[in-house]
Design a protein around this motif. Structure first.
Motif, PDB file in Angstrom:
ATOM      1  N   GLY A  70       0.824  -1.369   0.005  1.00  0.00           N
ATOM      2  CA  GLY A  70      -0.063  -0.016  -0.012  1.00  0.00           C
ATOM      3  C   GLY A  70       0.808   0.972   0.016  1.00  0.00           C
ATOM      4  N   LEU A  71       2.153   1.035   0.224  1.00  0.00           N
ATOM      5  CA  LEU A  71       3.040   2.260   0.302  1.00  0.00           C
ATOM      6  C   LEU A  71       3.452   2.698  -1.026  1.00  0.00           C
ATOM      7  CD1 LEU A  71       5.416   1.366   3.304  1.00  0.00           C
ATOM      8  CD2 LEU A  71       3.571   3.088   3.528  1.00  0.00           C
ATOM      9  N   TYR A  72       3.222   1.758  -2.010  1.00  0.00           N
ATOM     10  CA  TYR A  72       3.792   2.088  -3.321  1.00  0.00           C
ATOM     11  C   TYR A  72       2.525   2.101  -4.503  1.00  0.00           C
ATOM     12  CZ  TYR A  72       7.892   0.565  -0.877  1.00  0.00           C
ATOM     13  OH  TYR A  72       9.250   0.355   0.053  1.00  0.00           O
ATOM     14  N   ARG A  73       2.990   2.487  -5.585  1.00  0.00           N
ATOM     15  CA  ARG A  73       1.810   2.726  -6.638  1.00  0.00           C
ATOM     16  C   ARG A  73       1.700   1.127  -7.569  1.00  0.00           C
ATOM     17  NH1 ARG A  73       3.269   4.042 -11.401  1.00  0.00           N
ATOM     18  NH2 ARG A  73       5.218   4.746 -11.142  1.00  0.00           N
ATOM     19  N   ILE A 174      18.936   9.365 -12.920  1.00  0.00           N
ATOM     20  CA  ILE A 174      19.613   8.358 -12.657  1.00  0.00           C
ATOM     21  C   ILE A 174      19.007   7.007 -13.125  1.00  0.00           C
ATOM     22  CG2 ILE A 174      20.124   7.007 -10.405  1.00  0.00           C
ATOM     23  CD1 ILE A 174      20.197   9.571  -8.811  1.00  0.00           C
ATOM     24  N   VAL A 175      17.856   6.858 -13.143  1.00  0.00           N
ATOM     25  CA  VAL A 175      16.983   5.927 -13.581  1.00  0.00           C
ATOM     26  C   VAL A 175      17.537   5.673 -15.255  1.00  0.00           C
ATOM     27  CG1 VAL A 175      14.745   4.904 -14.236  1.00  0.00           C
ATOM     28  CG2 VAL A 175      15.068   5.811 -11.867  1.00  0.00           C
ATOM     29  N   ASP A 176      17.459   6.824 -15.911  1.00  0.00           N
ATOM     30  CA  ASP A 176      17.768   6.801 -17.230  1.00  0.00           C
ATOM     31  C   ASP A 176      19.251   6.310 -17.661  1.00  0.00           C
ATOM     32  OD1 ASP A 176      15.215   7.819 -17.753  1.00  0.00           O
ATOM     33  OD2 ASP A 176      15.850   9.795 -18.092  1.00  0.00           O
ATOM     34  N   LEU A 177      19.987   6.791 -16.659  1.00  0.00           N
ATOM     35  CA  LEU A 177      21.660   6.068 -16.732  1.00  0.00           C
ATOM     36  C   LEU A 177      21.750   4.750 -16.526  1.00  0.00           C
ATOM     37  CD1 LEU A 177      23.718   9.206 -15.103  1.00  0.00           C
ATOM     38  CD2 LEU A 177      23.811   8.189 -17.460  1.00  0.00           C
ATOM     39  N   ALA A 178      20.964   4.293 -15.641  1.00  0.00           N
ATOM     40  CA  ALA A 178      20.915   2.674 -15.254  1.00  0.00           C
ATOM     41  C   ALA A 178      20.421   1.947 -16.545  1.00  0.00           C
ATOM     42  CB  ALA A 178      20.086   2.521 -14.172  1.00  0.00           C
ATOM     43  N   LYS A 179      19.155   2.396 -16.907  1.00  0.00           N
ATOM     44  CA  LYS A 179      18.508   1.965 -18.204  1.00  0.00           C
ATOM     45  C   LYS A 179      19.275   1.821 -19.173  1.00  0.00           C
ATOM     46  CE  LYS A 179      13.731   2.658 -17.717  1.00  0.00           C
ATOM     47  NZ  LYS A 179      12.488   3.729 -17.856  1.00  0.00           N
ATOM     48  N   SER A 204       9.451   5.921  -5.123  1.00  0.00           N
ATOM     49  CA  SER A 204      10.206   4.824  -4.781  1.00  0.00           C
ATOM     50  C   SER A 204      10.833   4.535  -6.174  1.00  0.00           C
ATOM     51  CB  SER A 204       9.610   3.738  -4.232  1.00  0.00           C
ATOM     52  OG  SER A 204      10.257   2.562  -4.251  1.00  0.00           O
ATOM     53  N   VAL A 205      12.045   3.964  -6.188  1.00  0.00           N
ATOM     54  CA  VAL A 205      12.550   3.315  -7.388  1.00  0.00           C
ATOM     55  C   VAL A 205      11.886   2.335  -7.863  1.00  0.00           C
ATOM     56  CG1 VAL A 205      14.622   2.404  -8.320  1.00  0.00           C
ATOM     57  CG2 VAL A 205      14.733   4.441  -7.244  1.00  0.00           C
ATOM     58  N   ALA A 206      11.177   1.464  -7.031  1.00  0.00           N
ATOM     59  CA  ALA A 206      10.308   0.158  -7.229  1.00  0.00           C
ATOM     60  C   ALA A 206       9.315   0.843  -8.175  1.00  0.00           C
ATOM     61  CB  ALA A 206       9.795  -0.292  -6.115  1.00  0.00           C
ATOM     62  N   ASP A 207       8.751   1.742  -8.401  1.00  0.00           N
ATOM     63  CA  ASP A 207       7.602   2.152  -9.111  1.00  0.00           C
ATOM     64  C   ASP A 207       8.059   2.801 -10.224  1.00  0.00           C
ATOM     65  OD1 ASP A 207       5.606   1.419  -7.491  1.00  0.00           O
ATOM     66  OD2 ASP A 207       5.787   3.067  -6.250  1.00  0.00           O
ATOM     67  N   LEU A 208       9.721   2.927 -10.584  1.00  0.00           N
ATOM     68  CA  LEU A 208      10.060   3.661 -11.782  1.00  0.00           C
ATOM     69  C   LEU A 208      10.939   2.862 -12.605  1.00  0.00           C
ATOM     70  CD1 LEU A 208      11.575   6.770 -10.194  1.00  0.00           C
ATOM     71  CD2 LEU A 208       9.230   6.668 -11.123  1.00  0.00           C
ATOM     72  N   TYR A 209      11.210   1.525 -12.054  1.00  0.00           N
ATOM     73  CA  TYR A 209      12.280   0.972 -13.043  1.00  0.00           C
ATOM     74  C   TYR A 209      12.258  -0.459 -12.697  1.00  0.00           C
ATOM     75  CZ  TYR A 209      16.992  -0.186 -14.996  1.00  0.00           C
ATOM     76  OH  TYR A 209      18.147  -0.634 -15.563  1.00  0.00           O
ATOM     77  N   GLU A 210      12.077  -1.501 -13.639  1.00  0.00           N
ATOM     78  CA  GLU A 210      11.694  -2.937 -13.276  1.00  0.00           C
ATOM     79  C   GLU A 210      13.032  -3.465 -12.731  1.00  0.00           C
ATOM     80  OE1 GLU A 210       9.132  -5.046 -14.189  1.00  0.00           O
ATOM     81  OE2 GLU A 210       7.895  -3.278 -14.332  1.00  0.00           O
ATOM     82  N   LYS A 211      14.078  -3.193 -13.239  1.00  0.00           N
ATOM     83  CA  LYS A 211      15.486  -3.715 -13.152  1.00  0.00           C
ATOM     84  C   LYS A 211      16.091  -3.128 -11.728  1.00  0.00           C
ATOM     85  CE  LYS A 211      19.526  -5.717 -15.170  1.00  0.00           C
ATOM     86  NZ  LYS A 211      20.180  -5.750 -16.520  1.00  0.00           N
ATOM     87  N   SER A 212      15.236  -3.110 -10.689  1.00  0.00           N
ATOM     88  CA  SER A 212      15.597  -2.546  -9.338  1.00  0.00           C
ATOM     89  C   SER A 212      15.291  -3.246  -8.450  1.00  0.00           C
ATOM     90  CB  SER A 212      15.067  -1.172  -9.194  1.00  0.00           C
ATOM     91  OG  SER A 212      13.539  -1.458  -9.056  1.00  0.00           O
ATOM     92  N   VAL A 213      16.087  -3.126  -7.305  1.00  0.00           N
ATOM     93  CA  VAL A 213      16.040  -3.789  -6.032  1.00  0.00           C
ATOM     94  C   VAL A 213      15.829  -2.418  -4.897  1.00  0.00           C
ATOM     95  CG1 VAL A 213      16.706  -5.041  -4.111  1.00  0.00           C
ATOM     96  CG2 VAL A 213      17.154  -5.745  -6.476  1.00  0.00           C
TER      97      VAL A 213
END
Ligand SMILES: Cc1ncc(COP(=O)(O)O)c(C=O)c1O
Length: 373
Positions: A70-73, A174-179, A204-213
């Motif tokens: 519930g804290l995430y999208r 940052i997310v774009d650089l990781a991608k 949260s990065v969890a809601d922005l990028y599949e390849k994340s922890v």
């Protein structure tokens, strides 16, 4: 042993329970059990009363994972593994990394975020902030470090120890650089929701990028470090499965008692966050006044988020000696720079404890008595 000692944790182990004034804590003032229980009614109280003290679901109690989701999208209970936060770092790094991998981490930082990788034989590079009117992590500096050889990029915002954070725009960069580099993004979000201004709150990065922890938990924001409950989130279920296989060799499952108390903490989050932000706001006012008074002795800046900051002791006074002598003569614990292995005479100060005003008075007494100004 393959690991270097965790300097910060060793320093806490030595002094935290004997020093009368902890002026460097990174958790919000620990919530008394009776206060937490008084915030809860109905069904959750019933769960508490009928709880059986056996082993629990190794992925984490389903009702707790529901509450966390519930804290995430976009996160579902099946994307979550509940464990102790520090255990989460250890397990995930051990699972994702192997000898020779290239890892970049924000630095200075919580030692296990780079030490576990280093102990595995990874090549670790540091993304350092610039110090000008506070600490700033610049994406252009990260761009110089990252390449398609980078297996894992570790970030920690709000940041321990600098109290800095980044904008949503920089987070997206940052997310774009990781991608672009096909890099796994590891986001330690232990201080999430402790941004002082609502508009500085990051998704949260969890809601922005599949390849994340991502990592979050009850210890800091929710003032419940004693529960030892945190969680890893990843949408890569192969990784999640591998984390669980590793976990069978550490704690197997969580404390059943802590899981119910964590549900209570999450249900009472509004009340708990209001309390913690009030403490921080009040203490930060006092700190600003203090550091303005002693501006010839310290380089201070107003942090943007979290319960800690990393000011600098000016001149030729060694901050390691200063922290140790202060502890010895006044019982006030600051974190000396040596625990972060970071140059520049910076020390960590914490301001989310209710007794910070008394600790600050003691620090002031020490400065005056020793004619530091
Ligand atoms: C950035 C960061 N990550 C992880 C942790 C680990 O949290 P815990 O001590 O609750 O295991 C800490 C604790 O200080 C931290 O500061």
């Amino acid at each position: 042993m393959h690991f270097q000692p965790f300097k910060l944790e060793r320093y806490f182990a030595k002094h935290e329970f004997t020093a009368p004034y902890i002026l460097c804590a990174s958790d919000c003032d620990p919530l008394p059990l009776k206060d937490l229980l008084s915030m809860i009614h109905g069904e959750t109280m019933k769960m508490w009363n009928i709880l059986k003290l056996g082993y629990s679901d190794t992925q984490g109690l389903p009702e707790l994972r529901e509450e966390i989701a519930g804290l995430y999208r976009s996160v579902k209970p099946e994307d979550i593994l509940v464990l102790a936060p520090e255990e989460g770092i250890f397990i995930s790094m051990n699972t994702l990394l192997e000898k020779g991998d290239e890892v970049i981490t924000t630095y200075p930082g919580y030692q296990s975020l780079y030490e576990v990788a280093r102990s595995l034989g990874c090549h670790v590079k540091f993304w350092k902030p610039r110090f000008k009117n506070g600490w700033n992590f610049e994406p252009e500096d990260l761009e110089q470090l990252i390449s398609n050889k980078t297996k894992l990029l570790v970030i920690n915002f709000p940041n321990n120890p600098t109290g800095s954070t980044i904008s949503k725009k920089v987070q997206q960069e940052i997310v774009d650089l990781a991608k672009k580099n096909d890099t796994i993004l590891y986001s330690d979000e232990m201080y999430q929701y402790l941004e002082y201004e609502e508009e500085n709150r990051l998704p949260s990065v969890a809601d922005l990028y599949e390849k994340s922890v991502t990592l979050f938990g009850m210890s800091k924001t929710f003032a419940l470090a004693g529960l030892r409950i945190g969680w890893l989130i990843t949408k890569n279920h192969q990784w999640l499965n591998d984390f669980q296989i590793f976990r069978d060799y550490t704690t197997i499952c969580n404390s059943a008692v802590s899981e119910i108390l964590a549900i209570m903490g999450l249900k009472a989050q509004e009340q708990i966050l209001r309390r913690n932000h009030e403490i921080i706001r009040y203490n930060l006012k006092l700190l600003n006044r203090f550091f303005t008074k002693y501006d010839t002795l310290f380089d201070w800046y107003i942090p943007k988020a979290g319960p800690i900051a990393f000011p600098r002791l000016k001149g030729n006074i060694d901050a390691n000696e200063f922290c140790k002598d202060l502890l010895k003569s006044k019982g006030v614990m600051l974190l000396p720079p040596e625990v972060y292995d970071f140059d520049g005479n910076h020390f960590r100060i914490g301001f989310a404890r209710r007794n910070m005003p008394e600790a600050l008075n003691k620090l002031e007494e020490y400065i005056e008595e020793n004619s530091y100004i």
